[in-house]
Design an enzyme around this catalytic site. Structure first.
Site, PDB file in Angstrom:
ATOM      1  CG  ASN A 130       9.297 -38.024-105.312  1.00  0.00           C
ATOM      2  OD1 ASN A 130       9.029 -39.199-105.498  1.00  0.00           O
ATOM      3  ND2 ASN A 130      10.520 -37.521-105.516  1.00  0.00           N
ATOM      4  CG  ASP A 149      13.858 -31.082-109.721  1.00  0.00           C
ATOM      5  OD1 ASP A 149      14.710 -31.748-110.335  1.00  0.00           O
ATOM      6  OD2 ASP A 149      12.652 -31.046-110.044  1.00  0.00           O
ATOM      7  CE  LYS A 171      11.635 -33.115 -83.132  1.00  0.00           C
ATOM      8  NZ  LYS A 171      10.769 -33.610 -82.072  1.00  0.00           N
ATOM      9  CG  PHE A 204      10.766 -42.148-117.094  1.00  0.00           C
ATOM     10  CD1 PHE A 204      11.939 -42.852-117.352  1.00  0.00           C
ATOM     11  CD2 PHE A 204       9.564 -42.828-117.145  1.00  0.00           C
ATOM     12  CE1 PHE A 204      11.906 -44.208-117.651  1.00  0.00           C
ATOM     13  CE2 PHE A 204       9.508 -44.182-117.443  1.00  0.00           C
ATOM     14  CZ  PHE A 204      10.684 -44.876-117.699  1.00  0.00           C
ATOM     15  CE  LYS A 211      11.271 -32.261-117.490  1.00  0.00           C
ATOM     16  NZ  LYS A 211      10.169 -32.686-116.697  1.00  0.00           N
ATOM     17  CE  LYS A 260      16.225 -32.927-117.319  1.00  0.00           C
ATOM     18  NZ  LYS A 260      16.149 -33.288-115.915  1.00  0.00           N
TER      19      LYS A 260
HETATM   20  O1  PMT Z   1       7.916 -44.850-109.162  1.00  0.00           O
HETATM   21  P1  PMT Z   1       6.471 -45.010-109.598  1.00  0.00           P
HETATM   22  O2  PMT Z   1       5.494 -44.887-108.457  1.00  0.00           O
HETATM   23  O3  PMT Z   1       6.272 -46.244-110.451  1.00  0.00           O
HETATM   24  O4  PMT Z   1       6.108 -43.729-110.510  1.00  0.00           O
HETATM   25  C1  PMT Z   1       6.608 -43.585-111.799  1.00  0.00           C
HETATM   26  C2  PMT Z   1       7.136 -42.152-112.024  1.00  0.00           C
HETATM   27  C3  PMT Z   1       5.986 -41.192-112.029  1.00  0.00           C
HETATM   28  C4  PMT Z   1       8.144 -41.776-110.940  1.00  0.00           C
HETATM   29  C5  PMT Z   1       7.854 -42.228-113.412  1.00  0.00           C
HETATM   30  O5  PMT Z   1       6.905 -42.530-114.413  1.00  0.00           O
HETATM   31  C6  PMT Z   1       8.472 -40.888-113.784  1.00  0.00           C
HETATM   32  O6  PMT Z   1       7.869 -40.043-114.414  1.00  0.00           O
HETATM   33  N1  PMT Z   1       9.769 -40.688-113.399  1.00  0.00           N
HETATM   34  C7  PMT Z   1      10.480 -39.400-113.576  1.00  0.00           C
HETATM   35  C8  PMT Z   1      10.064 -38.448-112.513  1.00  0.00           C
HETATM   36  C9  PMT Z   1      10.797 -37.132-112.623  1.00  0.00           C
HETATM   37  O7  PMT Z   1      11.623 -36.827-111.805  1.00  0.00           O
HETATM   38  O8  PMT Z   1      10.508 -36.430-113.688  1.00  0.00           O
HETATM   39  P2  PMT Z   1      11.142 -34.977-114.007  1.00  0.00           P
HETATM   40  O9  PMT Z   1      10.310 -34.513-115.131  1.00  0.00           O
HETATM   41  O10 PMT Z   1      11.201 -34.142-112.770  1.00  0.00           O
HETATM   42  O11 PMT Z   1      12.633 -35.297-114.471  1.00  0.00           O
HETATM   43  C10 PMT Z   1      12.969 -35.577-115.824  1.00  0.00           C
HETATM   44  C11 PMT Z   1      14.063 -36.621-115.892  1.00  0.00           C
HETATM   45  O12 PMT Z   1      15.257 -36.099-115.278  1.00  0.00           O
HETATM   46  C12 PMT Z   1      13.744 -37.928-115.186  1.00  0.00           C
HETATM   47  O13 PMT Z   1      14.247 -38.992-115.954  1.00  0.00           O
HETATM   48  C13 PMT Z   1      14.486 -37.813-113.855  1.00  0.00           C
HETATM   49  O14 PMT Z   1      14.898 -39.086-113.371  1.00  0.00           O
HETATM   50  C14 PMT Z   1      15.692 -36.966-114.250  1.00  0.00           C
HETATM   51  N2  PMT Z   1      16.215 -36.122-113.155  1.00  0.00           N
HETATM   52  C15 PMT Z   1      15.440 -35.161-112.559  1.00  0.00           C
HETATM   53  C16 PMT Z   1      15.974 -34.355-111.575  1.00  0.00           C
HETATM   54  C17 PMT Z   1      17.306 -34.552-111.196  1.00  0.00           C
HETATM   55  N3  PMT Z   1      17.851 -33.808-110.233  1.00  0.00           N
HETATM   56  N4  PMT Z   1      18.053 -35.495-111.776  1.00  0.00           N
HETATM   57  C18 PMT Z   1      17.528 -36.277-112.754  1.00  0.00           C
HETATM   58  O15 PMT Z   1      18.222 -37.164-113.303  1.00  0.00           O
END
Ligand code: PMT
Length: 403
Positions: free
Chosen positions: A213, A284, A294, A328, A342, A346
């Site tokens: 991503n 995810d 490959k 986040f 969330k 979580k």
């Molecule tokens: O890195 P930058 O370019 O500065 O950009 C910042 C950002 C957009 C990456 C940051 O602001 C942000 O939003 N980070 C979280 C991105 C994310 O994965 O969001 P989510 O809504 O999909 O996940 C929610 C939370 O679960 C997040 O804290 C994530 O780290 C966590 N997560 C998600 C999936 C997973 N398999 N394990 C996790 O721990």
């Protein structure tokens, strides 16, 4: 009642400063306004006088009170100064210490926190000189209210529009509601152990192709630096980024690639950690099967099966003992609703939500616009800002709340 000194320079966005004066006054601030000579080509002192119900200042030499020097007294009077709109010319003067009118003299003679809302043509904004001048001011501690993208008076649809008055008001409210932590030796993070995840993960399909991503890692790195500056011992678990390794003695970096590797690194540290910031954009999904050779192209479509990666934050929420969890939420719609979901799912203490559908902020950009959703239903909008400033604002908001 907090006092705002509004400095209006000569751009077409000066008309928005009238609305800003009105919004600030209605929100209960006492507002005094200064206009440059050029600003008066667009708006009149009388309009500001009527709305603020205070005198308007336009001339350094019109000293009406012999007991004081006006351009010094005004800066001392204010709790915050807002320059809106700030033209390229005004920014250049301020950056070079020029004081040749009421506004620049006041700005040079004050130590009051100052917010700058630039507004100008996109080429003027992007010009190296303007960017340099803004960088100088930022490093001197001036806070910027970044211009938005949209229709500009010059006909371009681009970056350069003055930040909306409502957003400026929100930013000031945040500023006044939070006690800034100026002495970091008294920070509640000093001596604590923090874990920050940053950047994207890379999920390999075969030795040449992968799923990932747009995360740059900027916010996670900014948070790590800010925590370390406040005396925390930081473990930064970073996915692949193009950022320079932090050199701070308080930061240990663990480089990982996939979600699974990030999960293992985080788990191995979790017990000793006091606070976690999950800023990474963890994939995810990962290919159900990672090929060692490959994948050769063939005619027709290709179907790949993906499986779920471990949800690291959810795991941390389920295995929480004393840790404070900051997650986040990167969303493109229903941002508040999903952030609240969330928080619960979580078992986090805070979810910091951002709209990654807006290309001017979020992924990769130097800026973002975060809102903090606390488990006790408190919501703090941090407004649009640079990620470096936002990292400091996030920590300022947590200083008194997290323990
Ligand atoms: O890195 P930058 O370019 O500065 O950009 C910042 C950002 C957009 C990456 C940051 O602001 C942000 O939003 N980070 C979280 C991105 C994310 O994965 O969001 P989510 O809504 O999909 O996940 C929610 C939370 O679960 C997040 O804290 C994530 O780290 C966590 N997560 C998600 C999936 C997973 N398999 N394990 C996790 O721990």
């Amino acid at each position: 009642m907090k006092r705002i000194l509004l400095a209006v320079s000569g751009g077409i966005a000066a008309y928005k400063a009238i609305d800003l004066t009105s919004k600030l006054t209605q929100a209960g601030y006492e507002v005094r306004v200064m206009l440059t000579e050029n600003a008066q080509e667009f708006v009149t002192p009388l309009a500001f006088q009527a709305i603020s119900r205070n005198p308007v200042y336009t001339n350094t030499f019109k000293e009406e009170n012999p007991a004081e020097i006006q351009h010094v007294a005004l800066g001392d009077w204010a709790d915050a100064i807002v320059v809106a709109p700030a033209t390229a010319n005004l920014i250049a003067k301020l950056s070079n210490g020029i004081a040749d009118d009421m506004i620049t003299s006041t700005l040079l003679a004050t130590e009051t926190p100052t917010f700058i809302a630039p507004a100008m043509n996109v080429h003027m904004y992007e010009n190296n000189r303007t960017q340099h001048n803004m960088a100088v001011l930022k490093s001197d501690g001036y806070q910027f209210l970044e211009p938005g993208e949209g229709y500009l008076a010059c006909g371009y649809v681009a970056k350069g529009r003055m930040e909306e008055p409502l957003q400026i008001l929100t930013r000031l409210e945040t500023f006044f509601n939070e006690e800034p932590v100026t002495n970091h030796t008294h920070s509640s993070f000093a001596g604590k152990r923090a874990l920050v995840t940053a950047g994207p993960t890379i999920e390999e399909l075969d030795p040449v192709r992968y799923l990932s991503n747009h995360s740059s890692g900027k916010i996670g790195y900014a948070l790590s630096e800010a925590l370390a500056d406040r005396g925390a011992k930081v473990t930064l678990v970073s996915g692949p980024t193009h950022l320079a390794q932090p050199e701070h003695a308080n930061i240990e970096v663990i480089q990982v690639q996939s979600a699974e590797e990030m999960f293992e690194a985080v788990k191995s540290k979790y017990k000793q950690i006091d606070i976690v910031f999950k800023a990474a954009a963890v994939s995810d999904y990962t290919p159900a099967e990672a090929l060692t050779h490959k994948l050769k192209k063939q005619d027709g479509e290709l179907a790949v099966t993906f499986k779920r990666t471990p949800d690291i934050l959810k795991y941390l929420g389920e295995h929480k003992t004393h840790q404070y969890l900051v997650g986040f939420a990167a969303e493109t719609q229903h941002i508040t609703e999903y952030a609240q979901q969330k928080l619960q799912k979580k078992n986090a203490n805070v979810i910091i939500a951002n709209n990654v559908g807006d290309k001017s902020i979020g992924f990769s950009s130097d800026d973002n616009d975060y809102t903090m959703h606390f488990a006790n239903q408190e919501v703090i909008a941090l407004g649009k800002d640079t990620k470096i400033s936002l990292a400091a604002k996030i920590l300022d908001a947590l200083e008194t709340r997290w323990q």
